[in-house]
Design a protein around this motif. Structure first.
Motif, PDB file in Angstrom:
ATOM      1  N   GLU A  55      46.220  38.903  37.551  1.00 20.27           N
ATOM      2  CA  GLU A  55      47.403  38.177  36.625  1.00 20.27           C
ATOM      3  C   GLU A  55      48.024  38.685  38.068  1.00 20.27           C
ATOM      4  OE1 GLU A  55      46.594  36.063  34.731  1.00 20.27           O
ATOM      5  OE2 GLU A  55      48.704  36.054  33.320  1.00 20.27           O
TER       6      GLU A  55
ATOM      7  N   PHE B 186      41.136  42.550  34.780  1.00 16.60           N
ATOM      8  CA  PHE B 186      42.180  41.413  34.622  1.00 16.60           C
ATOM      9  C   PHE B 186      43.683  41.736  34.786  1.00 16.60           C
ATOM     10  CE2 PHE B 186      38.533  40.209  32.425  1.00 16.60           C
ATOM     11  CZ  PHE B 186      37.922  38.771  33.224  1.00 16.60           C
TER      12      PHE B 186
ATOM     13  N   VAL C  26      53.596  42.544  33.518  1.00 15.68           N
ATOM     14  CA  VAL C  26      51.617  42.501  33.141  1.00 15.68           C
ATOM     15  C   VAL C  26      51.308  42.944  32.050  1.00 15.68           C
ATOM     16  CG1 VAL C  26      49.661  42.287  33.270  1.00 15.68           C
ATOM     17  CG2 VAL C  26      50.728  41.881  34.630  1.00 15.68           C
TER      18      VAL C  26
ATOM     19  N   GLY D 208      40.632  37.056  29.488  1.00 15.40           N
ATOM     20  CA  GLY D 208      40.524  36.827  30.834  1.00 15.40           C
ATOM     21  C   GLY D 208      39.246  36.250  30.410  1.00 15.40           C
TER      22      GLY D 208
ATOM     23  N   PHE E 152      43.602  42.302  27.486  1.00 14.59           N
ATOM     24  CA  PHE E 152      42.868  41.499  28.717  1.00 14.59           C
ATOM     25  C   PHE E 152      41.446  41.163  28.986  1.00 14.59           C
ATOM     26  CE2 PHE E 152      46.806  43.986  29.972  1.00 14.59           C
ATOM     27  CZ  PHE E 152      46.811  43.223  30.615  1.00 14.59           C
TER      28      PHE E 152
ATOM     29  N   LYS F  10      50.372  35.926  39.581  1.00 14.55           N
ATOM     30  CA  LYS F  10      51.193  35.496  38.806  1.00 14.55           C
ATOM     31  C   LYS F  10      52.729  36.106  39.371  1.00 14.55           C
ATOM     32  CE  LYS F  10      49.717  32.427  36.421  1.00 14.55           C
ATOM     33  NZ  LYS F  10      48.889  32.142  34.881  1.00 14.55           N
TER      34      LYS F  10
END
Lengths: 233, 299
Positions: free
Chosen positions: B36, B32, B47, B158, B154, B40
């Motif tokens: 991410e 995850f 993150v 997720g 996470f 992103k």
């Protein structure tokens, strides 16, 4: 979505739509108005109006207008802060099923000068309408009678000008020579006033110098730049 | 990892083992974090740093919530967590202080939210007490390292993201099952991830968490995030702990998580709008509920 849309936002409760979204609408309205706020009328519609009291929607909207982010504990004292700063506000509560359930309309009174050309809609006021669309996300749908669609995820440029030929080319060239790409553009015009508004989403912020060049054009009445919103706003 | 890498598409939990082997990651938190970061266009360190701020805000929400009794003007939130704290301190706990801490912290944060406290809407403001109540308490009681706790968030995020892709996390769309049900599923999965990395154990915990709360409607009195929302947080937190323990004991979900999520959406679609955050049905229209709502309107 994304993991941080699920794990957030960090916010002042109790409601992502009626509190955080309301604060965000006030915050965006402040950015779009772009001048010190002297006096503002806030109309809350439908569900916003019905449950404002228990959700702190009124406190959140005023807090946003003061520039407080959605996780600021000061939102709770926003009315007192507004008073201390001399920002005049009043609330109107309305039901209108044609509007989104969570709608706020801001009417700014420019009491410093009532210049029609600067304020845009010919009455010495500046209006902004927005919706809180869930999860703390918002959408600005109207600026001075012009329909827009803006959620804070882009850098924005708004230009009000005399509706004469060549203005779009002028705007495009002014941005183009500075290597600023236009992601989206919409135009609206007021037939009575013969004014038009261009609403542009940009791939990079419009620098001050560029905004000044646009302002210097004799046909341009007003230029507003908004940088995309960061986290926690 | 190249930041311009192709977007990692996740349509359901069943996609994950294949994606993990393709991307060469071995644990769910790492998967995850990577997805991410890629989706992103954010460096991995950013993150992680962002989740550090979420964890910090979750911890602060408990401290803020327990610092004073939380009362609302409507009278529907009346210092419940304070009473639980006193009861437990006086030796009244029915099942020991750990369980009392779970229900007390879940209630405290949910009450704090109702009183304009600072909370993390994970997944929503109306279910903000579940993760701090259950996950943070289990982590504290088991002296879980900061890093492991951070990584478990996470997993929570997720799982929530998968629910939002296949269904919705919003009470106005699918009722309370989408808010507190999802919160419970996310939290159960994250609790398991504090202890083991096994995918099927994590999946089972999430599936149990959501299954147990299927069908919950959203009928708040006066349209406020108070009743039944606050005590639903307590139930969802307790459920998360029970589901995590069942999964850790080796009990496997018969229905895969993705199918449970799809079921939640199907049930949500058949819940009448009067029971989806409109306050036009259920507890909101009881005699007492309507009286409270009328009093609030007159203020």
């Amino acid at each position: 979505m994304g993991i941080f849309d699920v794990m957030g936002p960090v916010m002042i409760g109790p409601s992502s739509s009626h509190t955080a979204g309301a604060a965000r609408l006030g915050y965006m309205a402040r950015l779009i108005y772009g001048r010190p706020i002297k006096k503002v009328q806030i109309t809350l519609y439908n569900s916003f109006a019905e449950t404002a009291h228990g959700h702190g929607t009124d406190l959140a909207v005023v807090g946003g207008l003061l520039g407080l982010p959605v996780d600021s504990p000061q939102l709770r004292e926003s009315l007192a802060i507004a008073e201390a700063q001399g920002m005049l506000y009043n609330f109107v509560w309305k039901q209108n099923l044609a509007q989104h359930p969570n709608t706020a309309r801001f009417l700014f009174y420019d009491i410093r000068n009532g210049n029609n050309r600067e304020s845009g809609d010919g009455t010495g006021t500046f209006s902004i309408t927005g919706n809180s669309i869930g999860g703390g996300n918002v959408r600005i749908i109207e600026i001075n009678g012009h329909r827009v669609d803006y959620s804070g995820y882009h850098d924005v440029l708004m230009i009000t000008y005399q509706d004469v030929p060549g203005m779009i080319g002028f705007i495009g060239d002014t941005l183009g020579v500075r290597h600023i790409n236009i992601a989206y553009m919409s135009l609206a015009r007021d037939a009575v006033e013969a004014t038009a508004m261009a609403f542009l989403k940009l791939d990079a912020p419009c620098p001050l110098e560029c905004a000044d060049v646009l302002r210097a054009n004799p046909n341009v009445f007003n230029v507003i730049t908004i940088n995309k919103l960061g986290d926690g706003i | 990892m190249n930041m311009k890498a192709r977007r990692i598409r996740i349509n359901g939990f069943t996609d994950i083992p294949r994606l993990m082997s393709k991307l060469n990651v071995t644990t769910l938190p790492d998967f995850f974090i990577l997805s991410e970061s890629v989706n992103k266009s954010m460096p991995r360190a950013e993150v992680i740093d962002k989740m550090e701020r979420v964890l910090n805000a979750l911890e602060e929400s408990i401290v803020g919530a327990l610092s004073q009794p939380n009362n609302t003007e409507s009278g529907m939130v009346a210092g419940g967590a304070s009473l639980l704290q006193q009861f437990s301190a006086a030796g009244g706990s029915l099942l020991g202080t750990a369980f009392s801490q779970v229900i007390c912290n879940a209630m405290a944060v949910a009450e704090h939210n109702a009183c304009m406290g600072r909370i993390v809407a994970a997944p929503t403001a109306g279910s903000c007490g579940v993760i701090p109540g259950a996950l943070l308490t289990v982590a504290e009681r088991h002296h879980i390292t900061h890093e492991r706790l951070l990584r478990s968030l996470f997993v929570a995020g997720g799982i929530g993201d998968i629910i939002s892709i296949r269904a919705s996390l919003s009470g106005s769309t699918h009722g309370c099952q989408a808010e507190n049900g999802s919160a419970s599923a996310m939290t159960a999965a994250a609790i398991v991830a504090l202890f083991v990395d096994d995918l099927s154990t994590i999946e089972s915990a999430a599936a149990f968490g959501l299954k147990n709360l299927l069908g919950l409607t959203c009928d708040p009195v006066g349209g406020l995030v108070e009743l039944p929302c606050v005590k639903r947080n307590v139930v969802a937190a307790a459920n998360a702990v029970a589901c995590a323990e069942m999964a850790l004991a080796g009990i496997k979900t018969v229905i895969p998580l993705d199918e449970v999520i799809d079921t939640m959406a199907a049930i949500g679609n058949s819940i009448p709008s009067t029971l989806r955050e409109t306050s036009k049905g259920g507890l909101a229209v009881t005699e007492t509920g309507q009286r409270i709502a009328a009093t609030l309107r007159d203020k």
